[in-house]
Design a protein around this motif. Structure first.
Motif, PDB file in Angstrom:
ATOM      1  N   THR A  25       0.833  -1.208   0.000  1.00  0.00           N
ATOM      2  CA  THR A  25       0.000   0.000   0.000  1.00  0.00           C
ATOM      3  C   THR A  25       0.864   1.254   0.000  1.00  0.00           C
ATOM      4  OG1 THR A  25      -1.691  -1.202   1.251  1.00  0.00           O
ATOM      5  CG2 THR A  25      -1.851   1.195   1.202  1.00  0.00           C
ATOM      6  N   GLN A  26       1.948   1.232   0.775  1.00  0.00           N
ATOM      7  CA  GLN A  26       2.828   2.395   0.814  1.00  0.00           C
ATOM      8  C   GLN A  26       3.493   2.629  -0.538  1.00  0.00           C
ATOM      9  OE1 GLN A  26       5.665   2.376   4.017  1.00  0.00           O
ATOM     10  NE2 GLN A  26       6.881   4.011   3.138  1.00  0.00           N
ATOM     11  N   ARG A  28       2.233   1.826  -3.438  1.00  0.00           N
ATOM     12  CA  ARG A  28       1.219   2.388  -4.338  1.00  0.00           C
ATOM     13  C   ARG A  28       1.008   3.875  -4.068  1.00  0.00           C
ATOM     14  NH1 ARG A  28      -1.826  -2.403  -2.845  1.00  0.00           N
ATOM     15  NH2 ARG A  28      -1.571  -4.036  -4.417  1.00  0.00           N
ATOM     16  N   LEU A  29       0.946   4.242  -2.775  1.00  0.00           N
ATOM     17  CA  LEU A  29       0.788   5.660  -2.442  1.00  0.00           C
ATOM     18  C   LEU A  29       1.981   6.471  -2.918  1.00  0.00           C
ATOM     19  CD1 LEU A  29      -0.699   5.514   1.182  1.00  0.00           C
ATOM     20  CD2 LEU A  29      -1.865   6.267  -0.898  1.00  0.00           C
ATOM     21  N   THR A  30       3.184   5.915  -2.765  1.00  0.00           N
ATOM     22  CA  THR A  30       4.383   6.610  -3.228  1.00  0.00           C
ATOM     23  C   THR A  30       4.325   6.848  -4.728  1.00  0.00           C
ATOM     24  OG1 THR A  30       5.710   5.614  -1.461  1.00  0.00           O
ATOM     25  CG2 THR A  30       6.891   6.497  -3.360  1.00  0.00           C
ATOM     26  N   TYR A  33       1.589   9.559  -5.411  1.00  0.00           N
ATOM     27  CA  TYR A  33       2.053  10.901  -5.050  1.00  0.00           C
ATOM     28  C   TYR A  33       3.117  11.395  -6.032  1.00  0.00           C
ATOM     29  CZ  TYR A  33      -0.296  10.426  -0.512  1.00  0.00           C
ATOM     30  OH  TYR A  33      -1.221  10.269   0.475  1.00  0.00           O
ATOM     31  N   SER A 231       7.410  11.831  -1.775  1.00  0.00           N
ATOM     32  CA  SER A 231       6.255  10.926  -1.824  1.00  0.00           C
ATOM     33  C   SER A 231       6.429   9.771  -0.856  1.00  0.00           C
ATOM     34  CB  SER A 231       6.068  10.406  -3.246  1.00  0.00           C
ATOM     35  OG  SER A 231       5.881  11.460  -4.158  1.00  0.00           O
ATOM     36  N   HIS A 232       7.654   9.263  -0.770  1.00  0.00           N
ATOM     37  CA  HIS A 232       7.909   8.175   0.171  1.00  0.00           C
ATOM     38  C   HIS A 232       7.674   8.628   1.609  1.00  0.00           C
ATOM     39  CE1 HIS A 232       9.752   4.594   1.889  1.00  0.00           C
ATOM     40  NE2 HIS A 232      10.530   5.381   2.619  1.00  0.00           N
ATOM     41  N   SER A 235       3.831   9.108   2.066  1.00  0.00           N
ATOM     42  CA  SER A 235       3.101   7.844   2.155  1.00  0.00           C
ATOM     43  C   SER A 235       3.394   7.126   3.459  1.00  0.00           C
ATOM     44  CB  SER A 235       3.471   6.954   0.962  1.00  0.00           C
ATOM     45  OG  SER A 235       4.851   6.629   0.978  1.00  0.00           O
ATOM     46  N   ARG A 236       4.635   7.227   3.939  1.00  0.00           N
ATOM     47  CA  ARG A 236       4.963   6.575   5.211  1.00  0.00           C
ATOM     48  C   ARG A 236       4.219   7.234   6.370  1.00  0.00           C
ATOM     49  NH1 ARG A 236      11.191   5.965   6.736  1.00  0.00           N
ATOM     50  NH2 ARG A 236      10.982   8.218   6.951  1.00  0.00           N
ATOM     51  N   ALA A 238       1.390   8.809   6.032  1.00  0.00           N
ATOM     52  CA  ALA A 238      -0.027   8.496   5.867  1.00  0.00           C
ATOM     53  C   ALA A 238      -0.370   7.102   6.381  1.00  0.00           C
ATOM     54  CB  ALA A 238      -0.420   8.625   4.394  1.00  0.00           C
ATOM     55  N   MET A 239       0.610   6.182   6.326  1.00  0.00           N
ATOM     56  CA  MET A 239       0.356   4.804   6.746  1.00  0.00           C
ATOM     57  C   MET A 239       0.416   4.623   8.260  1.00  0.00           C
ATOM     58  SD  MET A 239      -0.399   3.033   4.143  1.00  0.00           S
ATOM     59  CE  MET A 239      -0.338   1.441   4.953  1.00  0.00           C
TER      60      MET A 239
END
Length: 479
Positions: A25-26, A28-30, A33, A231-232, A235-236, A238-239
């Protein structure tokens, strides 16, 4: 003595690459973003480059056009004084002055004869005349041209070629010039006397835009790295709350499942005690009621056990036991235990074993894997069908693997469901699964057991023709 299951190289690489649910999931978010950021960056670069390109070339075209109009006015004044075009007088009176970056200006007669000409380098006249005659139309206009000049007439003269040229690595290649050519007709009393051609050298601007493209591409790659890093981080962060919430839910499921096992065990013991007190005079309705209650309690117990297993499997501190053992006795025990269920459904269950089946791993979990696969096969095989369990070893000592194969002649799996049968709580046919007592966790647990042992599991199936589940496990060594 049993030891804790050591983290394998495959598990360590899986963690490094984030192959768990949160890692995927992370990632994908990265990607989302960074993709959005790069999209805005690419659009900005394209708009910036397009505007800059338009402004510079528009400016060059306006300068060339203004120079052509200026010289055309000078020629018009000259014609007003002399009444005709005289090349010698044009040159002696300096009617056509030219500009610093002007490569040439020519006056060509309607028949194509050069009436007047000036160039930055006279040796280029043949190529320039060929270019002018090839594209002349006799009308007002502006167009771009590519001039290739061989430069062979410069040999031995000790002179440099005109500025703004482009030559490849091979010194024998011709020089290349990018030109803006303005074309103006020269008329008097409605009669076409000739055509004025003004050529401006814009090779430098072409080179400038070429380097600008490289620069913008480099900046794009640089900002892509920055966007990826940002983005990394985003996303981190956000997780974090999602992972914390999932951890709390997992702990709750584990605690609730553990607490539910005791009352369910008490209920099952109570039902067993009531069944022992039944006599021939007991009301049939009461017998049926107790039997139904017992089956439901057993089903609840299995569900609670599966939930507890999955909840524990998600805990990073949970590790399987690791010990050497012979898999054959466990496989025979599982097959014998399933014979009763198979016989009740009218299904023939057979088991075959080939070669030594020494394994290193968690014996109880692998026995559970066999139960799950056999139960799944018997459950979805209709009366008169067959289920076969085959265990064998393949490969040499260095790459020895155990192969578990469960084949049935059941209802099969639809192609659209085949990729999701190992997902938690996924049931291809919910009505039929509910009728069979399934809750969509068995194959998910089987997949976890196989992955934890560093193996692989795959399903081959055709609707109405049965299924084959194949498990390959590394035999391993004790360490």
């Amino acid at each position: 003595m049993k030891t804790r299951w050591k983290t394998s190289w495959k598990e360590r690489m899986a963690r490094f690459r984030g192959e768990d649910m949160f890692g995927r999931t992370q990632r994908r978010l990265t990607l989302v973003y960074s993709g959005v950021l790069m999209l805005f960056l690419i659009v900005f670069i394209l708009i910036f480059y397009s505007i800059l390109h338009y402004m510079i070339w528009k400016d060059q075209e306006q300068e060339t056009s203004a120079l052509a109009d200026q010289e055309l006015q000078a020629i018009a004044r000259y014609l007003g004084d002399h009444g005709r075009l005289d090349p010698r007088t044009l040159e002696s009176e300096g009617v056509l002055s030219g500009a610093e970056d002007q490569l040439f200006h020519y006056i060509v007669s309607p028949s194509g004869e050069l009436l007047y000409g000036q160039e930055a380098d006279r040796r280029m006249r043949p190529e320039l005349l060929s270019l002018v005659n090839a594209g002349r139309s006799g009308f007002t206009g502006m167009h771009q041209e590519l001039l290739r000049y061989s430069g062979d007439r410069m040999a031995g003269e000790g002179r440099r070629p005109p500025r703004g040229y482009k030559r490849g690595m091979d010194q024998n290649q011709p020089l290349e010039f990018r030109l803006l050519v303005a074309e103006r007709p020269i008329q008097t009393d409605g009669q076409l006397l000739g055509t004025l051609y003004i050529g401006k050298n814009v090779s430098y601007h072409y080179e400038l835009f070429s380097w600008l493209r490289y620069l913008l591409a480099g900046l794009g790659l640089f900002f892509f790295g920055i966007a990826l890093y940002i983005s990394h981080r985003m996303s981190r962060r956000a997780m974090v709350p999602i992972q914390a919430s999932y951890t709390k839910q997992r702990e709750f499921v584990a605690d609730a499942s553990h607490e539910l096992r005791t009352p369910l065990s008490v209920m099952l013991s109570s039902i067993d005690a009531l069944e022992m007190e039944q006599t021939e005079e007991t009301d049939p309705f009461s017998r049926k009621l107790l039997s139904g209650m017992k089956e439901e309690v057993k089903r609840m117990s299995r569900l609670v056990g599966d939930l507890l297993t999955l909840a524990r499997s998600d805990m990073p501190e949970y590790r399987l036991q690791r010990e050497p053992f012979d898999l054959e006795p466990y496989a025979r025990s599982a097959a014998e235990s399933m014979q009763g269920l198979a016989a009740a459904k009218g299904v023939r269950l057979e088991a075959s074993f080939a070669g030594p089946l020494q394994a290193v791993g968690d014996a109880e979990r692998l026995k559970q894997l066999l139960y799950i696969l056999l139960d799944n096969a018997v459950k979805y095989t209709p009366e008169g069908g067959e289920v076969h369990l085959n265990l064998r070893a393949e490969g040499g000592d260095a790459a020895r693997r155990l192969v578990l194969e469960v084949q049935d002649t059941g209802i099969g799996i639809a192609p659209e469901d085949r990729d999701r049968i190992f997902d938690r709580f996924y049931r291809a046919d919910k009505a039929r699964n509910r009728q069979q007592g399934g809750h969509g966790l068995g194959l998910a647990i089987a997949k976890w057991i196989v992955d934890a042992h560093g193996g692989s599991i795959m399903a081959q199936s055709e609707p109405g023709r049965g299924s084959v589940f194949t498990v390959r496990l590394p035999a391993g060594r004790e360490g």
